[in-house]
Motif scaffolding. Structure first.
Motif, short mmCIF file in Angstrom:
data_model
loop_
_atom_site.label_atom_id
_atom_site.label_comp_id
_atom_site.label_asym_id
_atom_site.label_seq_id
_atom_site.Cartn_x
_atom_site.Cartn_y
_atom_site.Cartn_z
N UNK A 1 -26.05 -11.96 -38.04
CA UNK A 1 -27.45 -12.21 -37.66
C UNK A 1 -27.57 -12.40 -36.15
N UNK A 2 -26.57 -13.05 -35.58
CA UNK A 2 -26.59 -13.24 -34.11
C UNK A 2 -26.48 -11.88 -33.41
N UNK B 1 -35.89 -3.80 -17.17
CA UNK B 1 -36.58 -4.87 -17.91
C UNK B 1 -35.58 -6.00 -18.20
N UNK B 2 -35.95 -7.17 -17.74
CA UNK B 2 -35.08 -8.33 -17.94
C UNK B 2 -35.73 -9.28 -18.94
N UNK B 3 -35.03 -9.56 -20.02
CA UNK B 3 -35.56 -10.47 -21.04
C UNK B 3 -35.12 -11.90 -20.77
N UNK B 4 -36.04 -12.82 -21.00
CA UNK B 4 -35.70 -14.23 -20.85
C UNK B 4 -35.79 -14.87 -22.24
N UNK B 5 -34.65 -15.13 -22.86
CA UNK B 5 -34.69 -15.67 -24.22
C UNK B 5 -35.15 -17.13 -24.20
N UNK B 6 -36.24 -17.40 -24.90
CA UNK B 6 -36.82 -18.74 -24.79
C UNK B 6 -35.90 -19.82 -25.35
N UNK C 1 -34.21 -14.97 -29.36
CA UNK C 1 -32.95 -14.76 -30.09
C UNK C 1 -32.89 -15.89 -31.11
N UNK C 2 -33.53 -15.69 -32.26
CA UNK C 2 -33.79 -16.82 -33.15
C UNK C 2 -32.55 -17.54 -33.67
N UNK C 3 -31.41 -16.88 -33.72
CA UNK C 3 -30.24 -17.55 -34.28
C UNK C 3 -29.36 -18.23 -33.23
#
Lengths: 116, 497, 481
Positions: free
Chosen positions: B384-385, B260-265, B299-301
């Motif tokens: 947080x990061x 599974x490859x995630x693409x951080x928006x 990755x919100x931060x």
């Protein structure tokens, strides 16, 4: 979101660094700077300090700081003596050395009257 | 046959079949370096004599039928902030201009033990502080794809040397992207391992909680091989992980189905060059086509990464670079009245402006009254990061992002706008702050022919999955055989500092 | 007005390790300059520290010895940043915020009065190098980096001390337990123990503290006491004149017997502490401390009390017999083997202590085994040898020849006493018969002549007669004439 004021709120309240502060920091870091350089750094440090103030947007209450990313503990070595460098290896690349010692300029001393 | 274009496997086969000798290879590389390094300026120090001596040793081993390490006879370039015993290690700085360490870095010792042939020490931004390689006391490095452009930094010398065929393998270092970003801009492969995977012993510290030695090569296979040699526990580094190093070669299967490859928006937000974005998106589609499952993650931060990095890295740097004081080794200014004058003049004359800027910022954010507001706050946001990544990796095996928002920019273009240069580090710094591994591999070219890098980020100590995905992609991407033409003779521009 | 001094003490002792705190270089004293260094302690680029387990253990031992209520769960290291030629990294790796242990205490005694002094914290850190100044060259400092990285234990007291005598007693008590528990040799002359008192003075009854000054350059307990006394007087003088004490670091000048403000212009200190990224935290402190507590030797104070009550010896004797764990063990072994604590103590305080002082006796490797000394004590008790001969002839012979048994020695030296009453009676009879005049005088009341008769018997027996028996026999025979 918390403004971070409880931490002193320094970045938000006073983001731009003064020439005197730059001078003080240059002294702490032992960097001799001309007035022109002080100004050059003041502008650049000011810009980055202004930028990092964005961290005040985040609520960091109850967040522990991270100083080490891997959670290792108690990394210890046994009390065993290992060979040292020879004196020549140890101080051979010092800009100035004499009689087996590294030579450094003496710290300036003032007498009690404050005269150098 | 261009020997300088061969990979580790090919060179190894030719050596073992005795088609060529290690001395032939070494000679071929120095010939190549003589031909192109005038223009590229990838090397600060060349070690021709030592390299030939080592090649002779390897040839003797081959002749006597001794068992050979996979790196025996393979040329390697070492970034000049990694200590080499008796050989200048300048860190790209005047302050260490004639400095010769008394010892080898652990990574270098492992290369020597593996009979690799160290060709020389590569150029870098002073102490690793830069993303364009314009901040070197030894002059800027040119990007082999366009000599008027930067190679990226700070491992620009290593990346450019690989792209120009001036070495087969190279060591870089990575504090905030310094291995991945130049690899991306020069069209080569570079991995920043997990913090603790490779010993930092002998890596001249910039920011100790972020620094890692990186492995660089022109192919994923070679990169994996290099990492497998330099990785592993070292009792001389308290932060070195006591974990076994997998045989990365076993993971170069070409198989990515089920991963599974995630693409951080947040990594595809404003500021990204459209050609870079489309090349990276194509690469991700390509991986999906190979059977990987691609999912959108957040990755919100992310947007705070650069700010945190600037505070943490400079704070540590201000302390790490205090040792350059003109007393025990290195440069000492000549004209001073007293100790205080010697210190501050030595450091003023010995460091370039970018280094001075970072030292001052670091001293400032640690100083009385500012520690909590800047440094401590940054270390909290850093948590947080890290947490962002932990949460993302709960559902994906790796993250795919661009390595850098733009292709290589022109030399001098961003010298007057350091903040813009820092902001472009946004895709790179978070991995260092979280300690996770990241690899950059070429994923195509812009219309003007400049390489674009795909960055893959992984779980701590899961470099093998990064290699696995990177290899599968590389083996099925068709442009991988391109070489820069490198035929424009160019006068080097002025010292960027 | 009456004034009161508030004194706190910062003490550094060198932990008794073979190698330095963050590298494998030797800590041995007295090496040639710059011969005990390596990339780590020289702060060469790229070198990294690795913490010495023994330094942690000794630090925790100190925490247990000084009864610290809190062993910190996660002891961490920090960098203290400042520039100085003897500090090659530009920072000292120390502990800040999370020291090894906190809230300890130690008892002191001044003029018979007991007092408890609080210990604020204990931490471990590295020493810096040594700067040497030569008379002829006023513009150069010479640097020896050998001491860089030597492990130190910092012991910071609460401001519980009030007088120079208390400060002295505190240091003496600290030195005693630290040495006793094997934490440090604490030899001030070798720089293994250094102390920096801080002093403030306030009118008696006031709650607010006065302005503090720190004292440096103190190389003996006596100087500490004198310097503090000097400084207290100086503060009082200033206050009496209605002036203000200025915060300062004072240097003690031993020759002039006075303290003056440090001439080196002090920086406004901003050490920019932050967590040391190159070292990991120590979390095994509590477990290790519990283990150390279980194995900790009995401390001198408790030991002295037990010796007094258990062996019936005098407190002064107990002080000598408990002066080090080795001496104490020896004393107890002798006392048990001969069955007489008092006699054993007399021997330790007298003969053994002088042998130690004369450098003829290593307390850690006694030349005369405890059983042998006990046997000698028994020979004296049994009358086989006289006490004087045992001390002055037999013991020195045993000291020279460690294998020698006391019985053998007595015989070889021909010192065996004649205690056979029948044989002695014959001699006594002969002496009485040969001195009729003296016998008459004695019987008339000149009792001091007894000594004369004893002397005669001794002469006859070449000094080997048991004087006790001779005395008894003479008295009986002379009386019953």
């Amino acid at each position: 979101m918390s403004s971070g004021r409880e931490d002193g709120g320094r970045p938000g309240a006073d983001p731009v660094i003064t020439a005197d502060e730059v001078r003080h920091i240059a002294h702490l870091a032992r960097l001799e700077l001309t007035d022109r350089e002080i100004e050059w750094f003041r502008v650049r440090l000011g810009a980055i300090l202004e930028y990092v103030a964005k961290l005040n947007e985040i609520d960091i209450e109850n967040v522990e700081p991270t100083s080490h990313v891997i959670l290792m503990e108690n990394v210890l070595r046994d009390d065993v003596v290992r060979p040292s460098l020879s004196r020549d290896e140890a101080i051979g690349s010092a800009p100035s050395s004499r009689n087996g010692f590294v030579a450094a300029p003496r710290i300036i001393e003032t007498d009690d009257s404050g005269v150098v | 046959m261009h020997l300088y274009r061969l990979g580790v496997g090919e060179i190894g086969r030719l050596l073992r079949k005795r088609v060529i000798s290690a001395r032939d290879i070494t000679g071929a590389f120095f010939a190549r370096i003589r031909a192109v390094d005038q223009s590229v300026n990838a090397y600060i120090t060349l070690l021709e004599e030592r390299a030939h001596a080592k090649a002779k040793e390897v040839d003797a081993k081959i002749a006597s039928g001794d068992e050979l390490s996979p790196l025996a006879g393979i040329p390697v370039a070492v970034k000049d902030n990694i200590c080499t015993q008796g050989v200048e290690t300048t860190c790209g700085s005047r302050i260490l201009s004639r400095y010769r360490p008394q010892y080898d870095a652990t990574a270098v010792a492992r290369l020597r033990a593996a009979d690799a042939i160290i060709l020389g020490k590569t150029n870098l931004d002073e102490f690793g502080m830069g993303a364009s390689n314009e901040y070197s006391y030894y002059g800027p490095v040119a990007n082999p794809w366009d000599l008027l452009r930067v190679p990226g930094g700070s491992s620009g010398g290593s990346a450019a040397a690989l792209a120009a065929g001036e070495t087969t393998l190279a060591l870089g270092t990575d504090t905030g992207g310094s291995t991945r970003q130049p690899a991306g801009l020069c069209g080569v492969v570079g991995i920043k391992p997990t913090y603790g995977r490779v010993s930092r012993y002998g890596l001249v510290a910039f920011a100790s909680s972020l620094d890692q030695i990186g492995a660089m090569a022109r192919s994923v296979e070679d990169c994996a091989l290099l990492l497998s040699i330099i990785a592993g526990h070292d009792p001389r580094d308290s932060t070195s992980a006591a974990l076994p190093v997998p045989n990365y070669h076993d993971y170069l299967t070409g198989e990515v189905r089920g991963l599974r490859i995630g693409v951080p928006r947040e990594y595809f937000a404003e500021g990204i060059d459209p050609e870079v974005e489309s090349a990276v998106r194509d690469a991700i589609d390509h991986l999906a086509g190979l059977g990987a499952e691609v999912v959108d993650v957040s990755l919100p931060h992310t947007e705070y990464g650069v700010a945190v990095y600037q505070l943490v890295a400079t704070a540590e740097a201000s302390s790490n670079l205090a040792r350059y004081d003109g007393i025990g080794y290195g440069f000492r200014a000549e004209d001073f009245d007293d100790l205080a004058g010697m210190y501050s003049r030595t450091r003023h004359d010995g460091f370039g402006n970018e280094v001075k800027r970072r030292i001052m910022l670091g001293a400032y954010v640690l100083s009385a009254g500012y520690y909590e507001a800047y440094y401590l706050r940054a270390q909290k946001v850093r948590s947080l990061i890290r947490r962002d990544f932990e949460e993302a990796f709960a559902s994906v095996d790796c993250l795919a992002t661009p390595t850098y928002p733009t292709p290589a920019f022109r030399l001098g273009e961003k010298l007057d706008d350091p903040l813009a240069l820092y902001l472009a580090d946004i895709y790179n710094t978070s991995a260092n702050l979280a300690g996770i591994p990241g690899i950059s591999i070429p994923c195509g070219y812009t219309g003007d022919g400049f390489p674009v890098g795909l960055q893959l980020l992984g779980r701590p100590f899961d470099e093998k999955t990064l290699f696995r995905i990177a290899y599968a992609y590389e083996q099925t991407a068709e442009w991988r055989h391109r070489w820069p033409e490198l035929d424009i003779p160019v006068r080097r521009s002025a010292d960027g500092v | 007005m009456e004034y009161e001094a508030i004194i706190g003490m910062e003490v550094h002792v060198q932990l008794k390790t073979a190698s330095k705190i963050y590298c494998g270089c030797s800590t041995a004293f007295g090496a040639e300059p710059n011969t005990q260094t390596c990339p780590v302690c020289l702060g060469l680029p790229g070198a990294l520290p690795v913490l010495n387990r023994k330094a942690v253990e000794l630090g925790l031992k100190a925490a247990v010895t000084l009864v610290c209520d809190e062993i910190v769960e996660r002891a961490a290291f920090a960098r203290k940043n400042y520039f100085y030629p003897d500090l090659p990294k530009g920072y000292q790796i120390t502990q800040f915020g999370a020291p090894l242990a906190r809230h300890g205490r130690i008892e002191i005694e001044v003029e018979g009065q007991q007092k408890e002094i609080g210990i604020r914290h204990l931490l471990i850190e590295e020493d810096a190098g040594k700067l040497i100044h030569s008379e002829g060259e006023s513009d150069v400092s010479f640097v020896d980096f050998n001491r860089c990285g030597v492990p130190l234990l910092e012991i910071v007291s609460e401001p519980d001390l009030r007088t120079p005598a208390e400060a002295h007693a505190y240091l003496a008590a600290l030195k005693e337990v630290i040495e006793y528990a094997g934490i440090s040799d604490a030899d001030m002359e070798k720089g293994q123990m250094r102390c920096e008192p801080n002093i403030s003075v306030r009118p008696r009854g006031y709650k607010e503290f006065g302005t503090r000054t720190e004292l440096k350059n103190l190389n003996s307990f006596r100087n500490v006491e004198r310097a503090i006394a000097f400084e207290i007087e100086r503060h009082i003088g200033i206050l009496e004149r209605g002036e203000k004490v200025e915060q300062a670091t004072m240097l003690w000048d031993e020759r002039a017997q006075r303290a003056s403000p440090m001439r080196v212009k002090e920086e406004a200190h901003d050490y920019r502490y932050f967590p040391e990224p190159d070292l990991t935290a120590v979390t095994l402190g509590r477990d290790l401390a519990a283990q150390i507590r279980a194995e900790l030797p009995e401390l001198p104070r408790a030991k002295r009390a037990r010796f007094v009550s258990g062996y019936g010896i005098a407190p002064e004797q107990a002080a000598v017999c408990a002066s080090s764990p080795a001496v104490a063990d020896y004393f107890e072994a002798v006392a048990k083997a001969c069955g007489d604590g008092n006699e054993a103590a007399k021997w330790i305080v007298g003969v053994v202590a002088s042998a130690v002082n004369e450098g003829k006796w290593d307390v850690n490797a006694p030349s005369v085994a405890a059983e042998k000394l006990a046997a000698l004590i028994r020979l004296v008790a049994d009358g086989a040898v006289s006490g004087i001969a045992a001390r002055e002839n037999v013991f020195p012979a045993m000291l020279e020849r460690p294998g020698l048994e006391p019985e053998e020695a007595v015989d070889e030296l021909g010192l065996r006493q004649m205690s056979d009453e029948a044989r002695l009676e014959a001699v006594v009879d002969r002496v009485i018969a040969a001195n009729p005049g003296e016998v008459v005088r004695y019987r008339r009341g000149e009792e001091k002549l007894l000594g004369y008769f004893v002397g005669q018997v001794m002469e006859e027996t070449k000094g080997r007669a048991n004087p006790k028996i001779v005395n008894q026999l003479l008295r009986r025979k002379l009386a019953s004439g």
